[in-house]
Motif scaffolding. Structure first.
Motif, PDB file in Angstrom:
ATOM      1  N   LYS A   1       0.987  -0.962   0.003  1.00  0.00           N
ATOM      2  CA  LYS A   1      -0.129  -0.032  -0.054  1.00  0.00           C
ATOM      3  C   LYS A   1       0.806   1.080  -0.024  1.00  0.00           C
ATOM      4  CE  LYS A   1      -4.218  -1.811   2.278  1.00  0.00           C
ATOM      5  NZ  LYS A   1      -4.954  -1.526   3.630  1.00  0.00           N
ATOM      6  N   CYS A   2       0.264   2.324  -0.443  1.00  0.00           N
ATOM      7  CA  CYS A   2       0.930   3.483  -0.207  1.00  0.00           C
ATOM      8  C   CYS A   2       1.000   4.093   1.127  1.00  0.00           C
ATOM      9  CB  CYS A   2       0.360   4.684  -1.205  1.00  0.00           C
ATOM     10  SG  CYS A   2       1.576   6.067  -1.541  1.00  0.00           S
ATOM     11  N   THR A   3       0.139   4.093   2.032  1.00  0.00           N
ATOM     12  CA  THR A   3       0.080   4.306   3.377  1.00  0.00           C
ATOM     13  C   THR A   3      -0.462   3.116   4.107  1.00  0.00           C
ATOM     14  OG1 THR A   3      -1.975   5.421   3.315  1.00  0.00           O
ATOM     15  CG2 THR A   3      -0.265   6.611   2.976  1.00  0.00           C
ATOM     16  N   ASP A   4      -0.482   3.070   5.456  1.00  0.00           N
ATOM     17  CA  ASP A   4      -1.332   1.954   6.049  1.00  0.00           C
ATOM     18  C   ASP A   4      -2.857   1.888   5.823  1.00  0.00           C
ATOM     19  OD1 ASP A   4       1.040   1.071   7.126  1.00  0.00           O
ATOM     20  OD2 ASP A   4       0.854   2.428   9.214  1.00  0.00           O
ATOM     21  N   GLN A   5      -3.366   3.086   5.503  1.00  0.00           N
ATOM     22  CA  GLN A   5      -4.825   3.088   5.233  1.00  0.00           C
ATOM     23  C   GLN A   5      -5.268   3.313   3.903  1.00  0.00           C
ATOM     24  OE1 GLN A   5      -3.502   5.317   7.527  1.00  0.00           O
ATOM     25  NE2 GLN A   5      -3.589   3.860   9.226  1.00  0.00           N
ATOM     26  N   SER A   6      -4.381   3.596   3.010  1.00  0.00           N
ATOM     27  CA  SER A   6      -4.729   3.966   1.663  1.00  0.00           C
ATOM     28  C   SER A   6      -3.767   2.984   0.868  1.00  0.00           C
ATOM     29  CB  SER A   6      -4.677   5.266   1.091  1.00  0.00           C
ATOM     30  OG  SER A   6      -5.025   5.764  -0.146  1.00  0.00           O
ATOM     31  N   LEU A   7      -4.333   2.725  -0.487  1.00  0.00           N
ATOM     32  CA  LEU A   7      -3.818   1.840  -1.559  1.00  0.00           C
ATOM     33  C   LEU A   7      -3.123   2.773  -2.514  1.00  0.00           C
ATOM     34  CD1 LEU A   7      -3.051  -0.677  -3.137  1.00  0.00           C
ATOM     35  CD2 LEU A   7      -5.196  -0.522  -4.327  1.00  0.00           C
ATOM     36  N   THR A   8      -3.386   3.941  -2.583  1.00  0.00           N
ATOM     37  CA  THR A   8      -3.232   5.112  -3.550  1.00  0.00           C
ATOM     38  C   THR A   8      -2.249   6.166  -2.632  1.00  0.00           C
ATOM     39  OG1 THR A   8      -5.393   6.194  -3.578  1.00  0.00           O
ATOM     40  CG2 THR A   8      -4.809   4.523  -5.152  1.00  0.00           C
ATOM     41  N   ALA A   9      -1.842   7.096  -3.287  1.00  0.00           N
ATOM     42  CA  ALA A   9      -1.216   8.340  -2.703  1.00  0.00           C
ATOM     43  C   ALA A   9      -2.431   9.254  -2.622  1.00  0.00           C
ATOM     44  CB  ALA A   9      -0.452   9.164  -3.620  1.00  0.00           C
ATOM     45  N   THR A  10      -2.512   9.978  -1.214  1.00  0.00           N
ATOM     46  CA  THR A  10      -3.376  10.771  -0.718  1.00  0.00           C
ATOM     47  C   THR A  10      -2.897  12.425  -1.039  1.00  0.00           C
ATOM     48  OG1 THR A  10      -2.606  11.134   1.431  1.00  0.00           O
ATOM     49  CG2 THR A  10      -4.158   9.476   0.811  1.00  0.00           C
ATOM     50  N   SER A  11      -3.972  13.162  -0.939  1.00  0.00           N
ATOM     51  CA  SER A  11      -3.521  14.851  -1.100  1.00  0.00           C
ATOM     52  C   SER A  11      -2.709  15.232  -0.127  1.00  0.00           C
ATOM     53  CB  SER A  11      -4.790  15.489  -1.235  1.00  0.00           C
ATOM     54  OG  SER A  11      -5.775  15.348  -0.038  1.00  0.00           O
ATOM     55  N   GLU A  12      -2.631  14.630   1.046  1.00  0.00           N
ATOM     56  CA  GLU A  12      -1.903  15.041   2.064  1.00  0.00           C
ATOM     57  C   GLU A  12      -0.302  14.761   1.933  1.00  0.00           C
ATOM     58  OE1 GLU A  12      -4.365  13.353   2.609  1.00  0.00           O
ATOM     59  OE2 GLU A  12      -6.129  14.672   3.570  1.00  0.00           O
ATOM     60  N   MET A  13      -0.325  13.795   0.821  1.00  0.00           N
ATOM     61  CA  MET A  13       1.152  13.369   0.607  1.00  0.00           C
ATOM     62  C   MET A  13       1.852  14.326  -0.182  1.00  0.00           C
ATOM     63  SD  MET A  13       0.141   9.365   0.675  1.00  0.00           S
ATOM     64  CE  MET A  13       1.824   8.839   0.532  1.00  0.00           C
ATOM     65  N   GLY A  14       1.211  15.010  -1.111  1.00  0.00           N
ATOM     66  CA  GLY A  14       1.960  16.133  -1.577  1.00  0.00           C
ATOM     67  C   GLY A  14       2.653  15.717  -3.271  1.00  0.00           C
ATOM     68  N   PHE A  15       3.602  16.408  -3.579  1.00  0.00           N
ATOM     69  CA  PHE A  15       4.465  15.944  -4.509  1.00  0.00           C
ATOM     70  C   PHE A  15       5.128  14.748  -4.483  1.00  0.00           C
ATOM     71  CE2 PHE A  15       8.377  16.459  -6.533  1.00  0.00           C
ATOM     72  CZ  PHE A  15       8.077  16.568  -8.193  1.00  0.00           C
ATOM     73  N   HIS A  16       5.567  14.431  -3.616  1.00  0.00           N
ATOM     74  CA  HIS A  16       6.518  13.165  -3.364  1.00  0.00           C
ATOM     75  C   HIS A  16       5.647  11.991  -3.283  1.00  0.00           C
ATOM     76  CE1 HIS A  16       9.819  15.898  -2.549  1.00  0.00           C
ATOM     77  NE2 HIS A  16       9.521  16.116  -1.451  1.00  0.00           N
ATOM     78  N   GLY A  17       4.412  12.105  -2.900  1.00  0.00           N
ATOM     79  CA  GLY A  17       3.605  10.884  -2.808  1.00  0.00           C
ATOM     80  C   GLY A  17       3.049  10.610  -4.396  1.00  0.00           C
ATOM     81  N   VAL A  18       2.844  11.615  -5.276  1.00  0.00           N
ATOM     82  CA  VAL A  18       2.349  11.648  -6.558  1.00  0.00           C
ATOM     83  C   VAL A  18       3.544  10.771  -7.261  1.00  0.00           C
ATOM     84  CG1 VAL A  18       1.783  12.823  -8.786  1.00  0.00           C
ATOM     85  CG2 VAL A  18       0.702  13.373  -6.476  1.00  0.00           C
ATOM     86  N   ILE A  19       4.842  11.063  -7.053  1.00  0.00           N
ATOM     87  CA  ILE A  19       5.934  10.781  -7.724  1.00  0.00           C
ATOM     88  C   ILE A  19       6.308   9.555  -7.485  1.00  0.00           C
ATOM     89  CG2 ILE A  19       8.473  11.156  -7.920  1.00  0.00           C
ATOM     90  CD1 ILE A  19       6.966  13.212  -9.567  1.00  0.00           C
ATOM     91  N   GLU A  20       6.184   8.980  -6.271  1.00  0.00           N
ATOM     92  CA  GLU A  20       6.557   7.511  -5.863  1.00  0.00           C
ATOM     93  C   GLU A  20       5.478   6.674  -6.559  1.00  0.00           C
ATOM     94  OE1 GLU A  20       7.516   4.037  -3.930  1.00  0.00           O
ATOM     95  OE2 GLU A  20       8.713   5.696  -5.071  1.00  0.00           O
ATOM     96  N   PHE A  21       4.300   7.075  -6.010  1.00  0.00           N
ATOM     97  CA  PHE A  21       3.087   6.143  -6.404  1.00  0.00           C
ATOM     98  C   PHE A  21       2.933   6.178  -8.150  1.00  0.00           C
ATOM     99  CE2 PHE A  21      -1.597   5.336  -7.686  1.00  0.00           C
ATOM    100  CZ  PHE A  21      -1.787   4.277  -6.854  1.00  0.00           C
ATOM    101  N   GLY A  22       3.226   7.332  -8.804  1.00  0.00           N
ATOM    102  CA  GLY A  22       3.193   7.211 -10.070  1.00  0.00           C
ATOM    103  C   GLY A  22       4.379   6.002 -10.879  1.00  0.00           C
TER     104      GLY A  22
END
Length: 341
Positions: A76-97
């Motif tokens: 998962k991307c976080t313990d609660q979410s399979l995808t990146a969340t808006s709170e994770m910002g730019f870094h979450g988008v890059i890693e999940f992408g």
């Protein structure tokens, strides 16, 4: 008197052999109804090569933007979410992408497998190369997850890149094999020249391995947090890397002169020329990035260059022999490449 409640039947136990048989039947089903053109098979194999290089470059972008822990866990991307969340910002988008691009790579490899399996006559060796890519992708996906779970440990990051390099090698070999037949290879040059090229290939492997040590001890750790680095002097390792690069360039230059001296066919000469040009561009980028304090864009281009150098070296190696077209037709029922699934 109470009626007994109906009970559900037991769930059948699906073994790996059953799964392999299901996949085999699906591929056989497609192969019976579709015969791709030779050009289609080549393009499918090339798409796997391109996507493998793309995933290497985007993986570098994850590290260079400090997004290595943009998704702090795996799968998962976080313990609660399979995808990146808006709170994770730019870094979450890059890693999940980058994680999502793995599915695109799987699709490209799957397309290559289907095209190779459906070709008439069916070529077992070509299909095996496709499945080898598939398992390398799966293994590297798991290793990528381990990289995240251990907090970007530099040794696991290096292993992740080296496994990608192995994937590039298999994909390149499959692409080349789509242009050849299955006859016994006939050498186009003498033994001494082939030995020189094997030395060049080995030196390139060492160059790439030392490059991962440069990365593991350098400043781009992959995240803004305190990520452990290899306990080595980065300046010293970088200089050793540069010396190895010059060795590879010298071997390439020597190979070109030897090929000219023995009046070798155009294929090996052209591939050696291409390798020299790629090495020249890679060397310029390497020295510029070293003297400009490693700007992220140039480091990313250097990673792309590493993949292109490796492909160019493999193309030189594969150009030293020819395998004429014309193979015996193979029955389309059994696929031994899947027997170990």
């Amino acid at each position: 008197m109470h009626k007994r409640r109906p009970t559900m039947g037991s769930v059948p136990n699906v073994t790996p052999a059953d799964a392999a048989q299901a996949v085999r039947n699906l591929l056989a089903f497609i192969a019976e109804r579709w015969t791709p053109a030779q050009r289609t098979v080549r393009r499918a194999a090339l798409s796997a090569v391109v996507m493998t290089v793309v995933i290497v470059v985007t993986g570098g972008a994850v590290r260079l933007t400090g997004s290595g822990l943009g998704c702090p866990t795996w799968p998962k991307c976080t313990d609660q979410s399979l995808t990146a969340t808006s709170e994770m910002g730019f870094h979450g988008v890059i890693e999940f992408g980058n994680r999502m691009l793995t599915y695109v790579l799987c699709a490209a490899v799957g397309w290559a497998i289907i095209a190779a399996r459906s070709q008439k006559p069916w070529r077992r060796g070509l299909t095996r190369l496709g499945w080898t890519q598939f398992w390398l992708v799966m293994g590297n996906a798991v290793l990528g997850g381990i990289v995240v779970l251990v907090g970007l440990n530099p040794y696991t990051v290096s292993a992740h890149f080296l496994l990608s390099t192995a994937l590039i090698a298999v994909a390149t070999v499959m692409w080349q094999r789509t242009r050849e037949g299955d006859a016994e290879p006939r050498p186009l040059v003498g033994t001494a020249v082939r030995q020189l090229v094997w030395i060049l290939t080995a030196a390139t492997v060492v160059l790439i391995m030392v490059g991962t040590v440069v990365t593991g001890s350098g400043p781009h750790a992959g995240d803004s947090s305190d990520v452990a680095r290899m306990p080595l002097d980065w300046e010293t390792i970088s200089k050793a890397h540069a010396v190895l690069a010059w060795i590879v360039v010298t071997l390439t230059f020597a190979l070109w002169f030897v090929l000219k001296a023995v009046d070798a066919p155009k294929g090996p000469l052209h591939r050696t020329r291409d390798l020299f040009l790629v090495l020249l561009a890679q060397g310029v980028i390497g020295y510029v990035q070293y003297f400009t304090d490693l700007p992220e864009v140039l480091v990313g281009l250097h990673m792309l260059g590493s993949a292109l150098v490796w492909i160019a070296v493999l193309r030189v190696l594969l150009s030293l022999r020819e395998r004429p077209l014309g193979t015996a037709e193979v029955p389309a029922q059994a696929d031994p490449a899947l027997s170990s699934v």
